[in-house]
Design an enzyme around this catalytic site. Structure first.
Site, PDB file in Angstrom:
ATOM      1  N   PRO A   2       0.430  -1.683   0.236  1.00 43.39           N
ATOM      2  CG  PRO A   2      -0.210  -1.284   2.210  1.00 43.39           C
ATOM      3  CD  PRO A   2       0.835  -2.016   1.189  1.00 43.39           C
ATOM      4  CD  GLU A   3       2.505   3.541  -4.257  1.00 40.30           C
ATOM      5  OE1 GLU A   3       2.271   4.631  -4.358  1.00 40.30           O
ATOM      6  OE2 GLU A   3       2.949   2.353  -5.351  1.00 40.30           O
TER       7      GLU A   3
END
Length: 270
Positions: A2-3
């Site tokens: 995830p960013e």
DNA sequence: AAGAGACCCTGGATGC
DNA sequence: TGCATCCAGGGTCTCT
């Protein structure tokens, strides 16, 4: 995995499920997941605490506790969070169980074991070195001009440096560079003021759109309810090697920059 | 100081 | 089918 957009989406979903709830116990299934303090002390210190709030900084989730300490989580590549009834069978990749009152479990699943949990008195111990949030006005062309002065590393690598700007990862770095029409191998210090302005706007636009679309699901990323994001349908270059550039039709190229897969249009990105 | 590369892990996809 | 290789939304550490 995830960013920034994925972390924010997960945090928004998990917060109402854990805020105001008290931790009855903690089971550490993979000690390496607990960065600090030592796993036993980590578990002992969380017992009896109540989660009173949450926010995000870069790719970290910060949960405020009722004793003024903080539980920080970083999902790295494959971390997932769920809240499930305590009698649901464990998954082989579950690494950390936070048992909530009312027989529910807050579970941290993490196939590759890169994810980390921290229990600290001051979040700055962990997140103090992060650069500005990309949607904060501090992140500007002027800021980048000052920070990139004399830097010779590829702009792609610099965008992934969390000390420069926090929350951008491999997907959104490639997508932002495409939108700004900047070649990923350009030395950071070689970008003009106009190019930096375009880059700042491109980063903001990509992050905003990905937030609105609840992130990008390519493999592992799932929202806590199991549903997926939709920004993968909006990707213009990332993981589209040899497919036509959406703007000019030239085949998208893949190269490796700083050890990370990098996708760009060789015609439009200068 | 900055930049490049190794390393931490597991599993899925692909190639032979 | 079996085995080898490559690849993966991240970050830290070491070496130069």
């Amino acid at each position: 995995m995830p960013e920034l957009p994925e972390v924010q989406t997960i945090l928004d979903a998990i917060t109402p499920l854990v805020q105001g709830r008290t931790i009855e116990g903690v089971t550490v299934l993979w000690p390496g997941t607990v960065d600090r303090p030592a796993p036993e002390l980590f578990a002992d210190s969380l017992r009896g605490r109540t989660i009173v709030g949450s926010h995000r900084r870069g790719k970290y989730m910060l949960f405020a506790l009722d004793d003024a300490r903080w539980l920080l989580l970083h999902l790295r590549m494959t971390g997932e969070l769920r809240v499930v009834p305590g009698d649901v069978a464990l998954h082989p990749h579950d690494r950390l169980l936070i048992h909530l009152e009312g027989n529910e479990d807050w579970r941290f699943k993490d196939t590759r074991k890169f994810g980390r949990a921290y229990l600290v008195e001051q979040p700055e111990e962990v997140v103090g070195g992060l650069g500005p949030e990309p949607l904060d006005e501090v992140f500007s062309a002027e800021y980048l001009m000052a920070r990139l002065q004399g830097r010779t590393a590829p702009i792609k690598s610099l965008l992934l440096d969390q000390r420069l700007v926090a929350g951008i990862g491999n997907i959104y770095a490639d997508e932002a560079l495409f939108r700004a029409r900047i070649h990923p191998l350009r030395p950071g210090g070689s970008l003009s003021a106009a190019e930096l302005a375009a880059l700042v706007e491109a980063v903001r636009a990509v992050i905003r759109q990905a937030l609105a679309e609840m992130g990008t699901t390519l493999r592992d990323y799932r929202r806590p309810d199991g549903s997926i994001g939709s920004f993968q349908n909006s990707l213009q270059v990332f993981q589209r090697t040899d497919e036509p550039c959406p703007s000019c039709g030239a085949p998208i190229r893949r190269i490796v920059v700083g050890g990370r897969s990098t996708h760009f249009c060789p015609v439009e990105q200068k």
